[in-house]
Write a protein that holds these residues in place. Structure first.
Motif, PDB file in Angstrom:
ATOM      1  N   TYR A 116     -17.498  44.316 -13.874  1.00 42.93           N
ATOM      2  CA  TYR A 116     -16.836  43.316 -13.136  1.00 42.93           C
ATOM      3  C   TYR A 116     -15.590  42.832 -14.036  1.00 42.93           C
ATOM      4  N   HIS A 117     -14.426  41.998 -13.417  1.00 43.84           N
ATOM      5  CA  HIS A 117     -13.636  41.327 -14.256  1.00 43.84           C
ATOM      6  C   HIS A 117     -13.184  40.179 -13.422  1.00 43.84           C
ATOM      7  N   THR A 118     -12.645  38.952 -14.209  1.00 39.58           N
ATOM      8  CA  THR A 118     -11.935  37.905 -13.614  1.00 39.58           C
ATOM      9  C   THR A 118     -10.710  37.810 -13.634  1.00 39.58           C
ATOM     10  N   ALA A 119      -9.738  38.958 -13.823  1.00 40.34           N
ATOM     11  CA  ALA A 119      -8.595  38.803 -13.658  1.00 40.34           C
ATOM     12  C   ALA A 119      -8.052  38.905 -12.134  1.00 40.34           C
ATOM     13  N   ALA A 120      -6.737  38.670 -11.765  1.00 35.21           N
ATOM     14  CA  ALA A 120      -6.154  38.766 -10.457  1.00 35.21           C
ATOM     15  C   ALA A 120      -6.485  40.179 -10.090  1.00 35.21           C
ATOM     16  N   ALA A 121      -6.722  40.376  -8.752  1.00 38.38           N
ATOM     17  CA  ALA A 121      -7.043  41.481  -8.061  1.00 38.38           C
ATOM     18  C   ALA A 121      -5.950  42.354  -7.514  1.00 38.38           C
ATOM     19  N   VAL A 122      -5.039  42.421  -8.864  1.00 38.22           N
ATOM     20  CA  VAL A 122      -3.852  43.347  -8.557  1.00 38.22           C
ATOM     21  C   VAL A 122      -3.894  44.502  -9.756  1.00 38.22           C
ATOM     22  N   HIS A 123      -3.405  45.849  -9.527  1.00 39.59           N
ATOM     23  CA  HIS A 123      -3.543  46.958  -9.986  1.00 39.59           C
ATOM     24  C   HIS A 123      -3.413  46.536 -11.605  1.00 39.59           C
ATOM     25  N   ASP A 124      -2.063  46.139 -11.801  1.00 38.69           N
ATOM     26  CA  ASP A 124      -1.826  46.119 -13.321  1.00 38.69           C
ATOM     27  C   ASP A 124      -2.343  45.374 -14.168  1.00 38.69           C
ATOM     28  N   ALA A 125      -3.114  44.081 -13.582  1.00 36.09           N
ATOM     29  CA  ALA A 125      -3.825  43.334 -14.315  1.00 36.09           C
ATOM     30  C   ALA A 125      -5.131  44.000 -14.659  1.00 36.09           C
ATOM     31  N   GLY A 126      -5.856  44.781 -13.665  1.00 40.69           N
ATOM     32  CA  GLY A 126      -6.885  45.745 -14.221  1.00 40.69           C
ATOM     33  C   GLY A 126      -6.549  46.637 -15.031  1.00 40.69           C
ATOM     34  N   TRP A 127      -5.412  47.270 -14.977  1.00 40.20           N
ATOM     35  CA  TRP A 127      -5.265  48.406 -15.834  1.00 40.20           C
ATOM     36  C   TRP A 127      -5.105  47.797 -17.388  1.00 40.20           C
ATOM     37  N   GLN A 128      -4.695  46.603 -17.487  1.00 39.70           N
ATOM     38  CA  GLN A 128      -4.553  46.164 -18.779  1.00 39.70           C
ATOM     39  C   GLN A 128      -6.144  45.794 -19.298  1.00 39.70           C
TER      40      GLN A 128
END
Length: 458
Positions: A116-128
């Motif tokens: 899991y992660h707590t960043a925004a649910a947008v692709h590039d936030a998860g990529w980072q």
């Protein structure tokens, strides 16, 4: 980079054209690295016994639905479990019926079902987050795991330490750094990006091999031309580009003249049956090329399964255009991935390479527990699955668990920082080590409390 074929005078803001710099190869991706490695070895922050370890990071751009691939919920309501059946495997877990070849080699890889992660649910936030282990905040651009490895260990051969296939990620919608660069370590540690489709009949490596305007005799003269160029370089010596150029000129020269590099990228040297086993598509041939690059001495290969989530059939199954439907995932995406991934693990194992090659399958997040009105699933960073194989990982296991509907971790919650720590651990890096951060200040390899997922290795 310098143009050795002409005295071009058009300029960028740094005073040199991009074409000028690309004429002798991609210098910024090649960091020399040996002094850093020797110093790191002396300090004990790299394990010399694991110097033969490499990593292939498969980044499943678009984010697979955990409920339709690696974390089936056959007892859940229909709107949760989706349309696919669970099947038995050679591991201690079940998989989706759309991944039958994964089932046959499940003893070779393990799944973490509680990411899991707590960043925004947008692709590039998860990529980072998934490639650096950290969330982009305060304008700090963190380095990719491959860039860190390059800094800590340097190169093994004429080839770059870190290569991205087939090219770097495109647009993600969030206007954030995608995590696929050297970050605060500097441009020297950016990966070498292939920028070509290895499945094409006329596949060639741009910016790597000498341009066609350079004949064999002229190639032999390039080193002597270095002296003539020095005068022009003085005009640029105050710029970052010039410093990088001066540092890496010899590395680029070696790369462009390397028979080893030419052969590593030459897929025609593979038997047709081998190429077909991987799949004659972009992802399949990238998997095959990654194996060849690791064999040739590349330390870290990142494979982007897709390049963007827009107007391309990907794991991004919102259910309506410009995105993908669940049927599109079943008929196009999953078969391609299933074939390429299984061929890669089998090939590495057959060649005796899997024990020293970590293969991790990551993604920016998971998908919503319930199917949406369009018949797809939306972004869901609260819970997703990742896979790990080779590099000391014990296969056939499911680590962690999600709740009954695949919405949140129920056991062994795992953050991106732990996944990157797992990569570093497999590669023999000391998680207590430091690298030069913004402003040259010491920066921890991983954040406090981030450790490898030990269950993968015991």
């Amino acid at each position: 980079m310098l143009n050795l074929t002409a005295r071009g005078t058009s300029h960028t803001c740094n005073g040199t054209t991009r074409r000028d710099f690309l004429q002798i190869g991609t210098l910024g991706a090649l960091g020399l690295g040996l002094p850093q490695y020797l110093a790191a070895a002396e300090r004990g922050v790299v394990d010399p016994h694991k110097d033969n370890r490499s990593c292939i990071m498969i980044f499943n751009l678009g984010a697979p639905s955990q409920l339709d691939t690696f974390d089936m919920k056959p007892e859940a309501p229909a709107e949760v479990r989706g349309p696919f059946q669970a099947i038995s495997t050679k591991g201690d877990f079940q998989l989706s019926e759309i991944l039958p070849r994964h089932a046959e080699i499940a003893d070779k890889f393990s799944i973490i079902r509680s990411c899991y992660h707590t960043a925004a649910a947008v692709h590039d936030a998860g990529w980072q987050m998934l490639q650096t282990g950290r969330q982009f905040t305060g304008g700090v651009n963190y380095p990719h795991a491959g860039a860190v490895l390059q800094y800590m260990r340097g190169r093994r051969s004429d080839l770059p330490a870190h290569v991205v296939l087939p090219e770097t990620m495109g647009r993600g919608g969030g206007n954030l750094p995608n995590g696929q660069a050297g970050g605060f370590l500097g441009k020297t540690y950016d990966p070498f990006a292939l920028m070509a489709d290895p499945s094409k009949p006329n596949f060639k490596v741009p910016d790597l091999l000498p341009p066609p305007t350079l004949g064999d005799v002229r190639i032999d003269r390039r080193r002597r031309m270095r002296a003539a160029i020095e005068g022009r370089m003085k005009e640029l010596e105050a710029t970052e580009s010039a410093k990088m150029l001066d540092k890496n000129f010899e590395a680029a020269y070696r790369l462009m003249n390397s028979t080893q590099a030419r052969e590593a990228f030459d897929l025609t040297k593979e038997p047709t049956k081998v190429r077909e086993r991987y799949g004659m598509n972009r992802f399949g041939q990238c998997c095959l090329l990654s194996r060849r690059l690791i064999e040739a001495g590349v330390r870290f290969v990142t494979i982007n399964t897709f390049l963007t989530v827009f107007n391309e059939v990907t794991w991004d199954i919102h259910g309506s255009k410009p995105f993908t439907t669940i049927e599109g995932m079943k008929n196009i995406v999953a078969p391609m991935y299933d074939q390429g991934y299984s061929a890669l693990l089998t090939d590495l194992a057959d060649r005796g390479m899997l024990d020293d090659t970590l293969v991790c399958g990551l993604a920016e997040f998971g998908r919503t527990p319930k199917v949406n009105p369009a018949g797809g699933r939306d972004h869901w960073p609260q819970c997703f699955s990742t896979t790990f194989a080779g590099g000391g990982v014990q296969g056939g296991r499911a680590i962690g668990a999600s709740d009954p509907i695949g919405a949140v971790p129920a056991d062994r919650p795992t953050q991106p920082g732990e996944l990157i720590a797992t990569v570093f651990h497999s590669l023999g890096l000391d998680l207590e080590a430091e690298i030069p951060g913004p402003g040259g200040r010491p920066f921890p390899l991983v954040d406090f409390g981030m450790r490898e997922v030990k269950e993968l290795f015991v």
